[in-house]
Design an enzyme around this catalytic site. Structure first.
Site, PDB file in Angstrom:
ATOM      1  N   HIS A  20      -2.196  22.520 -46.095  1.00 21.33           N
ATOM      2  CA  HIS A  20      -2.444  22.824 -44.700  1.00 21.33           C
ATOM      3  C   HIS A  20      -1.943  24.273 -44.712  1.00 21.33           C
ATOM      4  O   HIS A  20      -2.957  24.835 -43.791  1.00 21.33           O
ATOM      5  CB  HIS A  20      -1.263  21.968 -44.023  1.00 21.33           C
ATOM      6  CG  HIS A  20      -1.267  20.243 -44.546  1.00 21.33           C
ATOM      7  ND1 HIS A  20      -1.730  19.726 -43.367  1.00 21.33           N
ATOM      8  CD2 HIS A  20      -1.826  19.696 -45.223  1.00 21.33           C
ATOM      9  CE1 HIS A  20      -1.942  18.556 -43.928  1.00 21.33           C
ATOM     10  NE2 HIS A  20      -1.610  18.432 -45.019  1.00 21.33           N
ATOM     11  N   ASP A 120      -2.310  20.668 -35.994  1.00 21.48           N
ATOM     12  CA  ASP A 120      -2.818  20.267 -37.497  1.00 21.48           C
ATOM     13  C   ASP A 120      -2.708  18.612 -37.654  1.00 21.48           C
ATOM     14  O   ASP A 120      -2.195  17.733 -36.117  1.00 21.48           O
ATOM     15  CB  ASP A 120      -1.461  19.554 -38.656  1.00 21.48           C
ATOM     16  CG  ASP A 120      -1.669  19.639 -39.947  1.00 21.48           C
ATOM     17  OD1 ASP A 120      -2.271  20.262 -40.864  1.00 21.48           O
ATOM     18  OD2 ASP A 120      -1.846  18.427 -40.633  1.00 21.48           O
TER      19      ASP A 120
END
Ligand code: UDP
Length: 472
Positions: A20, A120
């Site tokens: 990520h 995220d």
């Protein structure tokens, strides 16, 4: 100062895992290149990897740190990244700790009032946090459009509840392309209605897609046209596809394996790597070793193990590395993956189908052997093997939790040879090269990702103007 005179200020809040953080850094660079002042929010132990990657951007990209609240949930100190969780039993505690980042995030937002927060998918609560201060939040999933659509169609229709066995194939309802799956390939948190912190976050992230300002997708339109349209028009998500983000990562690393690749013929080496989190039991690693040897192909194999003194390692057949000298290299730990994939000697990639890896392979025109293990990797496998037809499955039947298993050496040997040799391999390579070209065109001036990025920046500039009058 008038709003039109100052740069947009965007905050990025990646989940604490390499898969990520890496695309988020690339995304921050992309926006910084367009004059945006970018700030990445992360925890102290994740700061060095980010700092290392943004050296040439040090005035345009900043880092704000927030402490990782491990003590509050009884999680040990010193393991602030998903890639370093000391034991699989601690995964839920790790996620629990991440939900406690909400308060410090809000303090940062209140103090800084950025023009936008890109948060995220594992921080779905960040959408509400941003809303408290009138800041638009955009969700970043880090996966592709096919996977986003497949997951949503599975979740909404629960077709897997109506099959007679785990192995009975069913068509994913409402998903273009007649894509079939089996219940054993469906993630546990969906099929067992698990009530865990991860399943709650997954559900909340779907809600955040709708309540947020929109969704940024690391993909490009030409790669997943039908699914890009489906996501926007049928599932009703506002989205911008601005990838492949790895194309903004132009760093060349120093590594012995790159020199070794220089000595090899084009398309003659198979790269084997399963991302930053997936692991295998020793028995499976031995099957991989034997499968690669039996294939007769040259290879670079990345294993997430460290070398134990000088003694033989149990997960390797005896004398394996000596026998393979000149033919295969084992990298223990971290490999310069993008540089390896872009090397002309690399002709195939055995991958766990993490989205970053999949896209990096596509960007370099490298066909794949697909070996999904968990998360959304099974959908990515379908995209690669059935929709794009640039890869062959190794034959994984079951969704697992981060630890893969059950693939025999014969299957590995067969899949590797199928993707390297013969007419079918040639066809896959040609298709992959076309996609690689399209990927580059997408991010060029006038390309689809470039246009989506322009439209997002314009939206954000327009949006902040009325607020700006209040703020200044
Ligand atoms: N990666 C790397 N070297 C390694 C292992 C992984 O550079 O030895 C990078 C890879 O290029 C990709 C990311 O780590 O950008 C992994 O992301 P992906 O989504 O493929 O898988 P995950 O690690 O999230 O399962």
């Amino acid at each position: 100062m008038g709003s039109e005179n100052r740069p947009l200020r965007m905050f990025f809040f990646p989940f604490l895992a390499h898969g990520h953080i890496i695309p988020t850094i690339d995304m921050a660079k992309l926006f910084a290149d367009r004059g945006v002042k970018a700030t990445i929010i992360t925890t102290p132990l994740n700061t060095p990897i980010i700092l290392k990657s943004i050296q040439s951007f040090n005035t345009l990209i900043q880092i704000q740190t927030i402490d990782f609240p491990c003590a509050q949930v009884g999680y040990p100190q010193g393991y602030e990244n998903m890639n370093s969780i000391p034991s699989p039993d601690l995964i839920h505690k790790f996620f629990e700790a991440t939900t406690l980042l909400q308060d410090p995030l809000e303090q940062i937002l209140q103090q800084s009032l950025p023009d936008c927060l890109i948060a995220d998918m594992f921080f779905p609560w960040a959408t509400d946090s941003a809303a408290k201060f009138g800041i638009p939040a955009i969700v970043f999933h880090g996966t592709g459009l096919f996977a986003l659509c497949a997951y949503e169609c599975l979740r909404l229709h629960r077709r897997y509840d109506h099959v007679s066995s785990d192995s009975e194939p069913f068509v994913i309802p409402n998903l273009p392309g007649e894509i079939t799956m089996t219940r054993s390939q469906v993630p546990d948190f969906l099929k067992y209605n698990e009530d865990t912190i991860v399943s709650r976050l997954m559900i909340a992230s779907k809600e955040a897609e709708l309540t947020s300002y929109g969704v940024i997708v690391n993909s490009f339109y030409e790669l997943e046209k039908d699914y890009a349209d489906h996501y926007r028009n049928f599932l009703g998500r506002k989205s911008w596809h601005i990838g492949p983000l790895s194309l903004y990562n132009t760093k060349t690393e120093e590594h012995e394996c790159l020199k070794w690749l220089d000595t090899k013929k084009p398309n003659s080496v198979v790269y084997v790597c399963f991302g930053s989190v997936t692991s295998f039991p020793d028995s499976q690693l031995r099957q991989i070793a034997m499968g690669l040897e039996a294939s007769g192909q040259q290879f670079i194999w990345v294993v997430r193990k460290s070398k134990k003194d000088k003694q033989e390692e149990e997960w390797l057949p005896e004398g394996y590395e000596r026998k393979m000298e000149g033919k295969g290299i084992i990298i223990r730990g971290w490999a310069p993956q993008v540089n390896i994939l872009e090397h002309r000697a690399v002709g195939a990639f055995v991958t766990h189908c993490g989205w970053n890896s999949t896209l990096e392979s596509i960007c370099e025109g490298v066909p794949m052997v697909t070996w999904p293990v968990y998360a959304e990797q099974f959908y990515n496998e379908k995209l690669v093997t059935e929709v794009l037809k640039i890869g062959v499955p190794v034959g994984v039947k079951k969704w697992m939790r981060m630890t893969g298993d059950g693939i025999k050496r014969e299957a590995i040997e067969k899949a590797v040879n199928r993707v390297v040799e013969g007419e079918e391999a040639e066809e896959m390579r040609n298709k992959a090269k076309v996609l690689a070209l399209q990927a580059r065109n997408a991010v060029e001036n006038g390309g689809s990702s470039h246009s989506d990025l322009n439209s997002l920046i314009q939206d954000l500039c327009r949006r902040r103007s009325p607020l700006e009058e209040v703020k200044f």
